[in-house]
Write an enzyme that holds these catalytic residues in place. Structure first.
Site, PDB file in Angstrom:
ATOM      1  N   ARG A  74       0.817  -1.223   0.000  1.00 55.19           N
ATOM      2  CA  ARG A  74       0.000   0.000   0.000  1.00 55.19           C
ATOM      3  C   ARG A  74       0.846   1.266   0.000  1.00 55.19           C
ATOM      4  NH1 ARG A  74      -3.574  -2.811   3.396  1.00 55.19           N
ATOM      5  NH2 ARG A  74      -2.971  -1.881   5.366  1.00 55.19           N
ATOM      6  N   TYR A  78       0.397   4.554  -2.374  1.00 52.76           N
ATOM      7  CA  TYR A  78       0.187   5.927  -1.890  1.00 52.76           C
ATOM      8  C   TYR A  78       1.241   6.869  -2.487  1.00 52.76           C
ATOM      9  CZ  TYR A  78      -2.787   3.606   1.555  1.00 52.76           C
ATOM     10  OH  TYR A  78      -3.754   2.842   2.161  1.00 52.76           O
ATOM     11  N   TYR A 100     -12.217  11.437  -0.375  1.00 55.08           N
ATOM     12  CA  TYR A 100     -13.519  11.429   0.306  1.00 55.08           C
ATOM     13  C   TYR A 100     -13.309  11.763   1.787  1.00 55.08           C
ATOM     14  CZ  TYR A 100     -12.911   6.784   2.474  1.00 55.08           C
ATOM     15  OH  TYR A 100     -12.494   5.725   3.232  1.00 55.08           O
ATOM     16  N   ALA A 132     -15.673  10.776   8.354  1.00 57.46           N
ATOM     17  CA  ALA A 132     -16.521   9.719   8.922  1.00 57.46           C
ATOM     18  C   ALA A 132     -16.800  10.018  10.397  1.00 57.46           C
ATOM     19  CB  ALA A 132     -15.832   8.370   8.770  1.00 57.46           C
ATOM     20  N   THR A 243     -16.475   1.566  10.689  1.00 53.45           N
ATOM     21  CA  THR A 243     -15.704   2.141  11.803  1.00 53.45           C
ATOM     22  C   THR A 243     -16.234   1.518  13.086  1.00 53.45           C
ATOM     23  OG1 THR A 243     -15.302   4.214  10.636  1.00 53.45           O
ATOM     24  CG2 THR A 243     -15.134   4.294  13.027  1.00 53.45           C
TER      25      THR A 243
HETATM   26  C1  LIG Z   1      -8.534   5.530   4.777  1.00 52.61           C
HETATM   27  S1  LIG Z   1      -9.730   5.972   5.976  1.00 52.61           S
HETATM   28  C2  LIG Z   1     -10.398   7.399   5.207  1.00 52.61           C
HETATM   29  C3  LIG Z   1     -11.092   8.340   6.155  1.00 52.61           C
HETATM   30  C4  LIG Z   1     -11.642   9.584   5.467  1.00 52.61           C
HETATM   31  N1  LIG Z   1     -10.558  10.385   4.942  1.00 52.61           N
HETATM   32  C5  LIG Z   1     -12.474  10.442   6.396  1.00 52.61           C
HETATM   33  O1  LIG Z   1     -12.209  11.643   6.500  1.00 52.61           O
HETATM   34  O2  LIG Z   1     -13.403   9.927   7.030  1.00 52.61           O
HETATM   35  C6  LIG Z   1     -10.860   4.681   5.787  1.00 52.61           C
HETATM   36  C7  LIG Z   1     -11.652   4.426   7.054  1.00 52.61           C
HETATM   37  O3  LIG Z   1     -12.568   5.492   7.278  1.00 52.61           O
HETATM   38  C8  LIG Z   1     -13.746   4.992   7.864  1.00 52.61           C
HETATM   39  N2  LIG Z   1     -14.859   5.167   6.911  1.00 52.61           N
HETATM   40  C9  LIG Z   1     -14.788   5.284   5.582  1.00 52.61           C
HETATM   41  N3  LIG Z   1     -16.023   5.367   5.052  1.00 52.61           N
HETATM   42  C10 LIG Z   1     -16.891   5.295   6.086  1.00 52.61           C
HETATM   43  C11 LIG Z   1     -18.299   5.317   6.204  1.00 52.61           C
HETATM   44  N4  LIG Z   1     -19.093   5.431   5.138  1.00 52.61           N
HETATM   45  N5  LIG Z   1     -18.837   5.216   7.438  1.00 52.61           N
HETATM   46  C12 LIG Z   1     -18.063   5.100   8.529  1.00 52.61           C
HETATM   47  N6  LIG Z   1     -16.743   5.082   8.482  1.00 52.61           N
HETATM   48  C13 LIG Z   1     -16.153   5.172   7.283  1.00 52.61           C
HETATM   49  C14 LIG Z   1     -13.529   3.495   8.105  1.00 52.61           C
HETATM   50  O4  LIG Z   1     -12.987   3.323   9.404  1.00 52.61           O
HETATM   51  C15 LIG Z   1     -12.526   3.193   7.022  1.00 52.61           C
HETATM   52  O5  LIG Z   1     -11.822   2.005   7.259  1.00 52.61           O
END
Ligand SMILES: C[S@@+](CC[C@H](N)C(=O)[O-])C[C@H]1O[C@@H](n2cnc3c(N)ncnc32)[C@H](O)[C@@H]1O
Length: 276
Positions: A74, A78, A100, A132, A243
């Site tokens: 990974r 990145y 996102y 999130a 999450t």
């Molecule tokens: C690489 S991180 C990205 C976080 C993103 N940049 C943010 O600001 O929320 C990925 C993690 O974010 C959380 N995540 C992403 N999409 C989500 C969603 N729809 N609902 C809840 N948690 C989410 C999960 O813990 C997931 O494994």
């Protein structure tokens, strides 16, 4: 601070969690006016929406396939994504990099690209987005200020010694990658989740209620808020957007020594005014 000497410019923006509805007006104006938008947004509808706004659009999601190549993981993906953003900046363009959620929360690509762009003399900035965690506070009705909040990546929690406070809220990100140490695969196993449960059990009772949270990313989806006992986590369905939310297990305990120390302090002396 390295002075800005070159023409290219980078703005990292977040698109929020929900398609089109959680992007700030400022972020949207960059999506519309930048020379090129480089996007790592996985949701197809959001991606199509951005593509419709952008003058030129580059999607870097396909780079994740690099993880299938021997010797790559990974971190290489990145780096390659950040390099694609930087190549556009070096070409003298105004580049909007779209991620996102919040572009700087669990999103190392934006931090890498901004650091490198600035070091090379380009203007680079990040605009905040709705993460999130922000959605979680709204959907679960949990105020992180009530007990305090700890927030960390699941595997980091597992493989490092952390001082966990079970009287505060704990948010674990990326539980679907729990204990995945190769950095090549995008899934975990029940056995690894059991290791996570065993470590959490040092601080929480096994019947403590934990929450699997997935914010809806479009009006067609429903938000997942599944409450289960900690012990049942290994058999729970975890996806990349899950999450793990662990509410406080115990009440806050007063630090009587500090309270006594504060009460023993003299009242602050009054300032004498000039007239007096
Ligand atoms: C690489 S991180 C990205 C976080 C993103 N940049 C943010 O600001 O929320 C990925 C993690 O974010 C959380 N995540 C992403 N999409 C989500 C969603 N729809 N609902 C809840 N948690 C989410 C999960 O813990 C997931 O494994």
């Amino acid at each position: 601070m390295i002075p800005i000497t070159k023409q290219g410019k980078l703005i990292c923006v977040g698109t929020g969690m929900r398609m089109a509805g959680q992007v700030t007006p400022l972020a949207q104006s960059y999506l519309e006016t930048a020379d090129v938008v480089v996007s790592a947004v996985p949701n197809i509808f959001t991606r199509k929406w951005i593509q419709g706004l952008a003058k030129e659009f580059i999607c870097v999601l396909g780079y994740y396939e690099d993880c299938d190549v021997d010797g790559k993981d990974r971190r290489d993906t990145y780096r390659r994504m950040a390099d694609t953003i930087l190549d556009q900046v070096r070409a003298g363009k105004t580049v909007c990099a779209a991620f996102y959620g919040h572009p700087g929360i669990f999103a190392c690509i934006s931090h890498m690209a901004i650091k490198d762009a600035r070091a090379e003399g380009y203007s680079a900035e990040m605009l905040p987005g709705i993460s999130a965690e922000d959605c979680l506070v709204a959907d679960l009705g949990i105020d992180p200020g009530r007990t305090g909040m700890q927030s960390m990546e699941t595997t980091q929690f597992m493989i490092y010694e952390r001082n966990i406070d079970p009287t505060a809220l704990l948010i674990l990100w990326q539980p679907s990658l729990a204990g995945e140490l190769s950095l090549k695969r995008f899934e975990t196993t029940a056995a690894r989740i059991q290791v996570l449960v065993d470590k959490l059990a040092r601080h929480y009772p096994l019947d403590h209620t934990v929450i699997l949270y997935e914010a809806a990313t479009s009006p067609l989806e429903t938000t997942r808020i599944d409450k289960i006992a900690l012990r049942d986590l290994p058999t729970a369905h975890l996806v990349s957007s899950t999450t793990l939310v662990i509410p406080a297990a115990f009440a806050l305990k007063r630090d009587e020594a500090i309270i006594a120390q504060l009460n023993a302090l003299p009242e602050a002396p009054r300032l004498e005014t000039e007239a007096a």
